[in-house]
Design an enzyme around this catalytic site. Sequence first.
Site, mmCIF file in Angstrom:
data_model
loop_
_atom_site.group_PDB
_atom_site.id
_atom_site.type_symbol
_atom_site.label_atom_id
_atom_site.label_comp_id
_atom_site.label_asym_id
_atom_site.label_seq_id
_atom_site.Cartn_x
_atom_site.Cartn_y
_atom_site.Cartn_z
ATOM 1 C CB CYS A 156 3.357 -18.349 -18.273
ATOM 2 S SG CYS A 156 4.505 -19.187 -17.244
ATOM 3 C CD GLU A 191 -0.834 -18.767 -16.834
ATOM 4 O OE1 GLU A 191 -1.163 -19.569 -15.983
ATOM 5 O OE2 GLU A 191 0.204 -19.102 -17.661
ATOM 6 N NE ARG A 203 -3.285 -21.235 -20.922
ATOM 7 C CZ ARG A 203 -3.110 -21.829 -19.722
ATOM 8 N NH1 ARG A 203 -3.227 -22.656 -19.033
ATOM 9 N NH2 ARG A 203 -1.814 -21.228 -19.391
ATOM 10 C CD GLU A 255 1.990 -24.448 -12.779
ATOM 11 O OE1 GLU A 255 1.134 -23.563 -13.373
ATOM 12 O OE2 GLU A 255 3.405 -24.352 -13.058
ATOM 13 C CB THR A 295 6.462 -22.320 -18.684
ATOM 14 O OG1 THR A 295 5.018 -21.979 -18.333
ATOM 15 C CG2 THR A 295 7.301 -22.015 -17.712
ATOM 16 N NE ARG A 304 -1.992 -25.706 -20.645
ATOM 17 C CZ ARG A 304 -0.851 -25.168 -20.610
ATOM 18 N NH1 ARG A 304 -0.555 -24.563 -21.711
ATOM 19 N NH2 ARG A 304 -0.131 -25.037 -19.382
ATOM 20 N NE ARG A 339 -0.579 -28.916 -17.885
ATOM 21 C CZ ARG A 339 -0.844 -29.835 -16.921
ATOM 22 N NH1 ARG A 339 0.002 -30.703 -16.732
ATOM 23 N NH2 ARG A 339 -2.027 -29.621 -16.252
ATOM 24 N NE ARG A 399 2.017 -28.420 -14.404
ATOM 25 C CZ ARG A 399 1.464 -27.377 -15.208
ATOM 26 N NH1 ARG A 399 0.301 -27.303 -15.079
ATOM 27 N NH2 ARG A 399 2.242 -26.655 -15.902
HETATM 28 P P1 ADP Z 1 -3.187 -26.234 -17.278
HETATM 29 O O1 ADP Z 1 -1.894 -25.042 -17.091
HETATM 30 O O2 ADP Z 1 -2.834 -27.176 -18.092
HETATM 31 O O3 ADP Z 1 -4.275 -25.509 -17.477
HETATM 32 P P2 ADP Z 1 -3.131 -26.781 -14.581
HETATM 33 O O4 ADP Z 1 -2.120 -27.510 -13.725
HETATM 34 O O5 ADP Z 1 -3.622 -25.352 -13.858
HETATM 35 O O6 ADP Z 1 -2.922 -26.858 -15.881
HETATM 36 O O7 ADP Z 1 -4.407 -27.499 -14.381
HETATM 37 C C1 ADP Z 1 -5.889 -27.057 -14.703
HETATM 38 C C2 ADP Z 1 -6.893 -28.237 -14.213
HETATM 39 O O8 ADP Z 1 -6.884 -29.183 -15.346
HETATM 40 C C3 ADP Z 1 -6.819 -28.750 -12.859
HETATM 41 O O9 ADP Z 1 -8.088 -29.006 -12.415
HETATM 42 C C4 ADP Z 1 -6.171 -30.004 -13.150
HETATM 43 O O10 ADP Z 1 -6.230 -31.147 -12.149
HETATM 44 C C5 ADP Z 1 -6.947 -30.554 -14.468
HETATM 45 N N1 ADP Z 1 -6.062 -31.430 -15.189
HETATM 46 C C6 ADP Z 1 -5.162 -31.451 -15.858
HETATM 47 N N2 ADP Z 1 -4.777 -32.491 -16.423
HETATM 48 C C7 ADP Z 1 -5.642 -33.390 -16.345
HETATM 49 C C8 ADP Z 1 -6.134 -34.508 -16.550
HETATM 50 N N3 ADP Z 1 -5.081 -35.315 -17.365
HETATM 51 N N4 ADP Z 1 -7.128 -35.043 -16.336
HETATM 52 C C9 ADP Z 1 -8.077 -34.517 -15.750
HETATM 53 N N5 ADP Z 1 -7.736 -33.145 -15.425
HETATM 54 C C10 ADP Z 1 -6.823 -32.677 -15.593
HETATM 55 C C1 CIR Z 2 6.009 -20.261 -11.158
HETATM 56 O O1 CIR Z 2 6.850 -19.687 -11.355
HETATM 57 O O2 CIR Z 2 6.195 -21.379 -10.277
HETATM 58 C C2 CIR Z 2 4.672 -19.981 -11.392
HETATM 59 N N1 CIR Z 2 4.702 -18.311 -11.843
HETATM 60 C C3 CIR Z 2 4.200 -20.946 -12.560
HETATM 61 C C4 CIR Z 2 4.895 -21.017 -13.529
HETATM 62 C C5 CIR Z 2 4.340 -21.971 -14.672
HETATM 63 N N2 CIR Z 2 4.999 -23.400 -14.223
HETATM 64 C C6 CIR Z 2 5.132 -24.199 -15.265
HETATM 65 O O3 CIR Z 2 6.101 -24.908 -14.746
HETATM 66 N N3 CIR Z 2 4.516 -24.456 -16.343
#
Ligand code: ADP
Ligand code: CIR
Length: 382
Positions: free
Chosen positions: A292, A246, A250, A335, A294, A147, A301, A330
Amino acid sequence: MSSATNEKLKQCNMCHTVCGKGKVPEEVVQELDDAFECLESSPIMSLLKKHLNKNVFDELKDLITPYGSTLWDCIKSGVVNLDSGVGIYAPDAQAYHVFDILFDNIIEDYHNGFKYTDKQPLPDWGKVSTLQNLDPLGRYVVSTRVRCGRSLEGYPFNPKMKEDDYVAVEKKVTNALRELKGDLKGVYYPLADMSPEVQKKLTTDHLLFKEGDKYLEAADANHYWPVGRGIFLNNENTFMVWVNEEDHVRIISMNEGGNLPKVYSRLVEAVRQIEKRLAFARSVRLGYLTFCPTNLGTTIRASVHIKLPNLGKDTEELELVADEFHLQVRGTGGEHTEVKDGIYDVSNKRRIGLTEYEAVKEMHDGVLELIKREQEFGVVKK
Ligand code: ADP
Ligand code: CIR
């Protein structure tokens, strides 16, 4: 006033206006003083706590961006949620400039030493053919996802968006998405029209963002929810665009299994098509600008959902490999979630100071190594 602050009151390259000047309201000053005391007295580990010392605090507490954002807007999430890992968001793009002495240190710490003198390379998606399927026999990798995030030029980030901004951003983005070609063609589903059942199913299937994230909530990122929020989804559920979660946008590509070249090339094609129709906010130094810190730079990511039954028993070894290869681990739901059924979400950690290709390659190389150690671990321990 120090020379660093004086410097900031000059013309700002990032926002083409005079940054830093303005009156921080009395109640915000009080809120800030209380927040600093609260951080000081808490035994917490966030990057915010680590880098917001008294000098930095005194230097920044009276500053304000052209959108009216204060230090309080930046740090609120990390103060309300003392379990934050990072603890800071930029309420608008200019905040990275006005509050740079804090953001720069946090960026350097999170992104493996990206210094305030460093500059994000120009976008470079590299040669997809140099990447390999991470798990051709399908033994470990359940799914692969890449993404990136984008902000539309001319709009603040979530906390400073008005209801009209959400509607306008949604309209611009969905108009652009309607033009997508090939397997990227799809349908936009506004969150406001979605039944709770469908919303839950899409979230459980890892296609849609989760609602009510407490870190985003405390950062004032959920105003007017669900106005302007939604998901664009292609027919095969392999390509999606999240609108106004966010970040304004995305862009996501995913597939079952470990076929990273396929997932990545779909993302690259999508970004190329979308960039022809939308202007995204980018700074010469920080790359693509996101809510963010990060996510700055490439905003990439690249992750796998991976089963590691042996390494999972030895989390110290798992963390060692993750550190060595600049990976982040994660939980299965994303996250701040738990690991379910032994399935880890493993991705590149840093996103700035390297190209898009290099960010994906970090995950590629790291995951190949994890699989190798998982196999060796079995041989050695059995
Ligand atoms: P991001 O910041 O990349 O959007 P999140 O950690 O909030 O990440 O995850 C968003 C969604 O994407 C969650 O439902 C997570 O389980 C899903 N996700 C992330 N990586 C994968 C993957 N490799 N396969 C399937 N789902 C994924
Ligand atoms: C935190 O500080 O834990 C949240 N605001 C999420 C930060 C983004 N996390 C990351 O590691 N990419």
